[in-house]
Design a protein around this motif. Structure first.
Motif, PDB file in Angstrom:
ATOM      1  N   ASP A  99      11.113  52.373  34.688  1.00 31.23           N
ATOM      2  CA  ASP A  99      10.969  51.727  35.992  1.00 31.23           C
ATOM      3  C   ASP A  99      11.510  52.612  37.117  1.00 31.23           C
ATOM      4  OD1 ASP A  99       9.733  49.462  34.992  1.00 31.23           O
ATOM      5  OD2 ASP A  99      11.611  48.371  34.696  1.00 31.23           O
ATOM      6  N   ILE A 100      12.627  53.271  36.841  1.00 27.60           N
ATOM      7  CA  ILE A 100      13.208  54.144  37.862  1.00 27.60           C
ATOM      8  C   ILE A 100      12.320  55.361  38.090  1.00 27.60           C
ATOM      9  CG2 ILE A 100      15.161  55.668  38.384  1.00 27.60           C
ATOM     10  CD1 ILE A 100      16.970  53.608  37.008  1.00 27.60           C
ATOM     11  N   GLN A 101      11.840  55.957  37.023  1.00 29.68           N
ATOM     12  CA  GLN A 101      10.984  57.133  37.168  1.00 29.68           C
ATOM     13  C   GLN A 101       9.681  56.809  37.902  1.00 29.68           C
ATOM     14  OE1 GLN A 101      10.718  58.498  33.091  1.00 29.68           O
ATOM     15  NE2 GLN A 101      12.315  60.051  33.409  1.00 29.68           N
ATOM     16  N   SER A 102       9.245  55.563  37.823  1.00 31.16           N
ATOM     17  CA  SER A 102       8.012  55.179  38.521  1.00 31.16           C
ATOM     18  C   SER A 102       8.168  55.256  40.030  1.00 31.16           C
ATOM     19  CB  SER A 102       7.598  53.758  38.116  1.00 31.16           C
ATOM     20  OG  SER A 102       8.458  52.782  38.692  1.00 31.16           O
ATOM     21  N   LEU A 103       9.400  55.290  40.510  1.00 30.49           N
ATOM     22  CA  LEU A 103       9.638  55.338  41.950  1.00 30.49           C
ATOM     23  C   LEU A 103       9.201  56.669  42.558  1.00 30.49           C
ATOM     24  CD1 LEU A 103      13.176  53.652  42.112  1.00 30.49           C
ATOM     25  CD2 LEU A 103      10.928  52.584  42.390  1.00 30.49           C
ATOM     26  N   LEU A 104       9.045  57.690  41.716  1.00 35.51           N
ATOM     27  CA  LEU A 104       8.546  58.966  42.211  1.00 35.51           C
ATOM     28  C   LEU A 104       7.105  58.859  42.720  1.00 35.51           C
ATOM     29  CD1 LEU A 104       9.981  61.503  39.602  1.00 35.51           C
ATOM     30  CD2 LEU A 104      10.505  61.424  42.045  1.00 35.51           C
ATOM     31  N   ASP A 105       6.438  57.765  42.394  1.00 38.41           N
ATOM     32  CA  ASP A 105       5.076  57.559  42.883  1.00 38.41           C
ATOM     33  C   ASP A 105       5.049  57.300  44.392  1.00 38.41           C
ATOM     34  OD1 ASP A 105       4.131  57.891  40.325  1.00 38.41           O
ATOM     35  OD2 ASP A 105       4.049  55.745  39.886  1.00 38.41           O
ATOM     36  N   TYR A 106       6.178  56.865  44.941  1.00 37.52           N
ATOM     37  CA  TYR A 106       6.241  56.640  46.384  1.00 37.52           C
ATOM     38  C   TYR A 106       6.391  57.993  47.093  1.00 37.52           C
ATOM     39  CZ  TYR A 106       7.109  51.711  45.266  1.00 37.52           C
ATOM     40  OH  TYR A 106       7.005  50.426  44.792  1.00 37.52           O
ATOM     41  N   THR A 107       5.608  58.204  48.115  1.00 34.55           N
ATOM     42  CA  THR A 107       5.628  59.504  48.810  1.00 34.55           C
ATOM     43  C   THR A 107       6.930  59.759  49.545  1.00 34.55           C
ATOM     44  OG1 THR A 107       4.569  58.488  50.745  1.00 34.55           O
ATOM     45  CG2 THR A 107       3.126  59.502  49.087  1.00 34.55           C
ATOM     46  N   PHE A 108       7.674  58.697  49.868  1.00 29.56           N
ATOM     47  CA  PHE A 108       8.933  58.882  50.599  1.00 29.56           C
ATOM     48  C   PHE A 108      10.117  59.151  49.673  1.00 29.56           C
ATOM     49  CE2 PHE A 108       8.318  54.269  50.028  1.00 29.56           C
ATOM     50  CZ  PHE A 108       9.487  53.923  49.369  1.00 29.56           C
ATOM     51  N   VAL A 109       9.911  59.141  48.361  1.00 25.39           N
ATOM     52  CA  VAL A 109      10.971  59.459  47.394  1.00 25.39           C
ATOM     53  C   VAL A 109      10.905  60.942  47.061  1.00 25.39           C
ATOM     54  CG1 VAL A 109      11.819  59.092  45.053  1.00 25.39           C
ATOM     55  CG2 VAL A 109      11.050  57.145  46.430  1.00 25.39           C
ATOM     56  N   SER A 110      12.010  61.648  47.325  1.00 20.44           N
ATOM     57  CA  SER A 110      12.016  63.096  47.097  1.00 20.44           C
ATOM     58  C   SER A 110      12.603  63.479  45.752  1.00 20.44           C
ATOM     59  CB  SER A 110      12.813  63.791  48.201  1.00 20.44           C
ATOM     60  OG  SER A 110      14.181  63.409  48.155  1.00 20.44           O
ATOM     61  N   ALA A 111      13.547  62.679  45.233  1.00 21.15           N
ATOM     62  CA  ALA A 111      14.187  63.057  43.970  1.00 21.15           C
ATOM     63  C   ALA A 111      14.891  61.856  43.365  1.00 21.15           C
ATOM     64  CB  ALA A 111      15.185  64.183  44.192  1.00 21.15           C
ATOM     65  N   ILE A 112      15.066  61.919  42.044  1.00 25.06           N
ATOM     66  CA  ILE A 112      15.822  60.921  41.299  1.00 25.06           C
ATOM     67  C   ILE A 112      16.952  61.626  40.566  1.00 25.06           C
ATOM     68  CG2 ILE A 112      15.773  59.235  39.424  1.00 25.06           C
ATOM     69  CD1 ILE A 112      12.855  58.699  40.111  1.00 25.06           C
ATOM     70  N   ASP A 113      18.140  61.060  40.673  1.00 22.16           N
ATOM     71  CA  ASP A 113      19.315  61.649  40.025  1.00 22.16           C
ATOM     72  C   ASP A 113      19.970  60.577  39.166  1.00 22.16           C
ATOM     73  OD1 ASP A 113      21.550  63.035  39.301  1.00 22.16           O
ATOM     74  OD2 ASP A 113      22.390  63.206  41.315  1.00 22.16           O
ATOM     75  N   PHE A 114      19.759  60.638  37.844  1.00 24.82           N
ATOM     76  CA  PHE A 114      20.357  59.660  36.930  1.00 24.82           C
ATOM     77  C   PHE A 114      21.845  59.917  36.764  1.00 24.82           C
ATOM     78  CE2 PHE A 114      15.920  59.143  35.663  1.00 24.82           C
ATOM     79  CZ  PHE A 114      15.839  57.765  35.468  1.00 24.82           C
ATOM     80  N   ALA A 115      22.618  58.839  36.660  1.00 23.00           N
ATOM     81  CA  ALA A 115      24.042  58.990  36.392  1.00 23.00           C
ATOM     82  C   ALA A 115      24.282  59.619  35.031  1.00 23.00           C
ATOM     83  CB  ALA A 115      24.740  57.634  36.477  1.00 23.00           C
ATOM     84  N   ASP A 116      23.375  59.370  34.117  1.00 28.35           N
ATOM     85  CA  ASP A 116      23.401  60.031  32.802  1.00 28.35           C
ATOM     86  C   ASP A 116      22.633  61.338  32.924  1.00 28.35           C
ATOM     87  OD1 ASP A 116      23.125  60.902  30.218  1.00 28.35           O
ATOM     88  OD2 ASP A 116      22.394  58.997  29.406  1.00 28.35           O
ATOM     89  N   ASP A 117      23.342  62.449  32.901  1.00 35.10           N
ATOM     90  CA  ASP A 117      22.729  63.766  33.099  1.00 35.10           C
ATOM     91  C   ASP A 117      21.567  64.014  32.135  1.00 35.10           C
ATOM     92  OD1 ASP A 117      24.626  64.236  35.014  1.00 35.10           O
ATOM     93  OD2 ASP A 117      25.940  65.399  33.711  1.00 35.10           O
ATOM     94  N   ALA A 118      21.697  63.493  30.917  1.00 37.56           N
ATOM     95  CA  ALA A 118      20.694  63.784  29.898  1.00 37.56           C
ATOM     96  C   ALA A 118      19.319  63.210  30.244  1.00 37.56           C
ATOM     97  CB  ALA A 118      21.149  63.230  28.548  1.00 37.56           C
ATOM     98  N   LEU A 119      19.273  62.254  31.156  1.00 38.51           N
ATOM     99  CA  LEU A 119      18.009  61.620  31.529  1.00 38.51           C
ATOM    100  C   LEU A 119      17.313  62.331  32.680  1.00 38.51           C
ATOM    101  CD1 LEU A 119      19.086  57.861  31.324  1.00 38.51           C
ATOM    102  CD2 LEU A 119      17.855  59.204  29.608  1.00 38.51           C
ATOM    103  N   ASP A 120      17.998  63.266  33.317  1.00 38.94           N
ATOM    104  CA  ASP A 120      17.391  63.978  34.437  1.00 38.94           C
ATOM    105  C   ASP A 120      16.326  64.936  33.929  1.00 38.94           C
ATOM    106  OD1 ASP A 120      18.602  62.920  36.704  1.00 38.94           O
ATOM    107  OD2 ASP A 120      20.417  64.109  36.399  1.00 38.94           O
ATOM    108  N   THR A 121      15.179  64.885  34.569  1.00 35.80           N
ATOM    109  CA  THR A 121      14.082  65.787  34.198  1.00 35.80           C
ATOM    110  C   THR A 121      13.688  66.695  35.340  1.00 35.80           C
ATOM    111  OG1 THR A 121      12.447  64.132  34.862  1.00 35.80           O
ATOM    112  CG2 THR A 121      13.148  64.122  32.559  1.00 35.80           C
ATOM    113  N   ASN A 122      14.327  66.494  36.512  1.00 36.09           N
ATOM    114  CA  ASN A 122      13.934  67.286  37.669  1.00 36.09           C
ATOM    115  C   ASN A 122      14.931  68.393  38.010  1.00 36.09           C
ATOM    116  OD1 ASN A 122      16.036  65.767  38.581  1.00 36.09           O
ATOM    117  ND2 ASN A 122      14.869  64.597  40.094  1.00 36.09           N
TER     118      ASN A 122
END
Length: 538
Positions: A99-122
């Motif tokens: 659900d959180i990763q789906s937020l990248l579909d919004y054009t105004f979202v530039s990046a996602i930073d998970f509190a769990d480092d292992a989940l970061d893909t960017n």
């Protein structure tokens, strides 16, 4: 091998389906131009005045975050928005990974930073090993005393000299970001603050509630080191400063959301025109071990809260933070966040004899900077609890606000100085400044010396000697640089005048045999020249 792979797969699947914390960063602020053209829609006049006094221009960070963007995320199924930051143009959300990763579909979202480092893909946060949870407040243990007073924790820093000179924090505003303030609204120890309207307001960011006289009593004890006043028993380090009280720490668990709430509160403090933020909160480990920080993260730029604290500094605010209480840990003895921030004044703890408190977290920062910056009494520090009892307590939670209060007094004495200049004066006045180390940092500051070093009075006595120090019976005073008769004034650490005597010759001697053992502050005056300092009577 197949069993191991299956276990790893199940673990990963559980993590992906479980609720996760993350920061969502936005691309822009659509209404920036309008806000910048109308500053009072963003900040109070006091905040703007603080900026103007320090020649700090408004910028995009001052512009509120887009509420439209927040509303859009809030309406996304499976995602809940818990906090926001205009400084970092980000919101704190919770939801499943998908659900959180789906937020990248919004054009105004530039990046996602998970509190769990292992989940970061960017690539925002590299994956690191984590350690079991432990909590920094474990060492803050109250100790009942039959009678106590706060003289040593202020006199150690020569803060009483500022009080004697009527610099008690008046006109300066301190925001306390902590876990709760029960009793502050009714206890006699805070009646002086209430009666003089020194408590300007506050807010509970954890529960989104206006009542801040609630929750954990940690903040009550912290505030008492600055603002409590109990005659002949306790005087805080800034009894005449004004205060905002903000709850940002949850008592239910330790979670990165608290970092986001802290930044949100700091932004509100900036909006209101606060001069100093003091926080006795620190983060290293969380209940969810996947969110833990590693010592390598203590570089001043990684943690959300540390980045927020540094932005507060760029707005002209002095930020004071406790170093942490994990110094005795075999695995993680180092400072936490936000003490690691580049411009935060991180405060470690010493005992009444100015020796390093074993629990006080050590430096340096992961990138080799001096941390803690300074130290003050945090072992057997005198505080007021939520029942109104005066007690001794251990923790850098108390050494930090003692420093914050005296910072207000110093800034009152030096109103034309910038926040950077105030912090520099404090560091340079410390007794380890020329030889800092991982335990004391730059050492124990001398706030009276900081005033003199700033050149507040060009008529400071240029050459004199007061000796021996420590003294048992006879104090010698050599004042060869002026011919006029002078006087010496001796004050105890509660500010009471205990001796006044004329000095009629270039070398005079004073009998101190009748004085009790302890620390005394002296002031030598002749016409428009003077000198101040401290002596120890044995």
């Amino acid at each position: 091998m197949k069993k191991v792979i299956l276990i790893l797969f199940l673990t990963l699947s559980t993590a992906l389906s479980a609720q996760q914390d993350a920061w969502i960063y936005f691309t822009d602020k659509p209404n920036a131009a309008t806000y910048l053209a109308n500053p009072l829609t963003m900040l109070t006049q006091r905040s703007l005045d603080r900026r103007a006094a320090q020649n700090i221009a408004l910028d995009l960070k001052d512009v509120p975050i887009s509420q439209d963007y927040i509303n859009t995320l809030s309406s996304t199924p499976g995602v809940t928005v818990y906090a926001k930051s205009k400084w970092l143009n980000a919101v704190h959300v919770r939801g499943t990974v998908a659900d959180i990763q789906s937020l990248l579909d919004y054009t105004f979202v530039s990046a996602i930073d998970f509190a769990d480092d292992a989940l970061d893909t960017n690539g925002n946060r590299p994956a690191m090993s984590h350690r079991p949870a432990s909590f920094l407040k474990a060492q803050e243990i109250m100790v009942n005393l039959p009678y106590g007073n706060s003289q040593n924790q202020v006199a150690m820093l020569h803060g009483n000299q500022l009080h004697i000179d009527d610099y008690t924090g008046a006109g300066k505003v301190i925001a306390v970001l902590d876990a709760g303030f029960p009793g502050v609204d009714v206890l006699d120890a805070f009646s002086r603050l209430r009666n003089n309207n020194h408590i300007l307001g506050g807010y509970d960011f954890v529960n989104r509630a206006p009542n801040f006289y609630t929750s954990n009593n940690h903040g009550t004890a912290v505030l008492s080191t600055m603002g409590a006043y109990v005659e002949n028993q306790m005087v805080g380090s800034a009894p005449d400063a004004d205060y905002y009280l903000f709850i940002t720490e949850s008592n239910l668990d330790e979670n990165p959301l608290e970092e986001s709430l802290w930044v949100e509160a700091a932004e509100e403090a900036d909006r209101l025109g606060v001069d100093i933020i003091t926080t006795s909160l620190g983060y290293f480990h969380f209940v969810n071990a996947a969110y833990n920080y590693d010592y390598n993260d203590m570089n001043g730029t990684k943690a959300f809260i540390s980045r927020g604290a540094d932005i507060a500094f760029t707005r002209g605010i002095v930020v004071v933070a406790s170093a942490g209480n994990s110094g005795a840990s075999a695995t993680d003895p180092h400072i936490g966040v936000p003490a690691d921030a580049l411009n935060v004044l991180a405060v470690g703890a010493v005992d009444a004899n100015e020796q390093h408190a074993v629990f006080s977290s050590i430096g340096p920062s992961a990138d080799g900077r001096v941390k803690p910056d300074i130290t003050a009494q945090g072992e057997q520090a005198i505080v007021v609890n939520s029942s109104g009892e005066i007690q001794a307590a251990n923790g850098t939670s108390f050494s930090a606000p003692i420093i914050a209060g005296l910072t207000a007094c110093l800034w009152q004495a030096l109103p034309d100085k910038s926040n950077a200049e105030i912090v520099s004066l404090i560091r340079q006045s410390a007794d380890h400044y020329t030889n800092p180390d991982a335990l004391y940092g730059y050492g124990i500051p001398d706030f009276a010396a900081a005033v003199i070093a700033a050149g507040i009075d060009d008529n400071v006595l240029p050459s004199y000697a007061v000796y021996p120090n420590p003294v048992k019976e006879t104090l010698s005073i050599k004042t060869a640089d002026f011919a006029a008769n002078a006087e010496i004034y001796l004050y105890n650490t509660t500010g009471q005048l205990v001796l006044q005597q004329q000095i009629t010759t270039a070398l005079s001697q004073i009998n101190l045999q009748r004085l009790a053992q302890g620390i005394y502050l002296y002031r030598i005056s002749a016409d428009n020249i003077h000198a101040t300092g401290r002596i120890i009577k044995q």
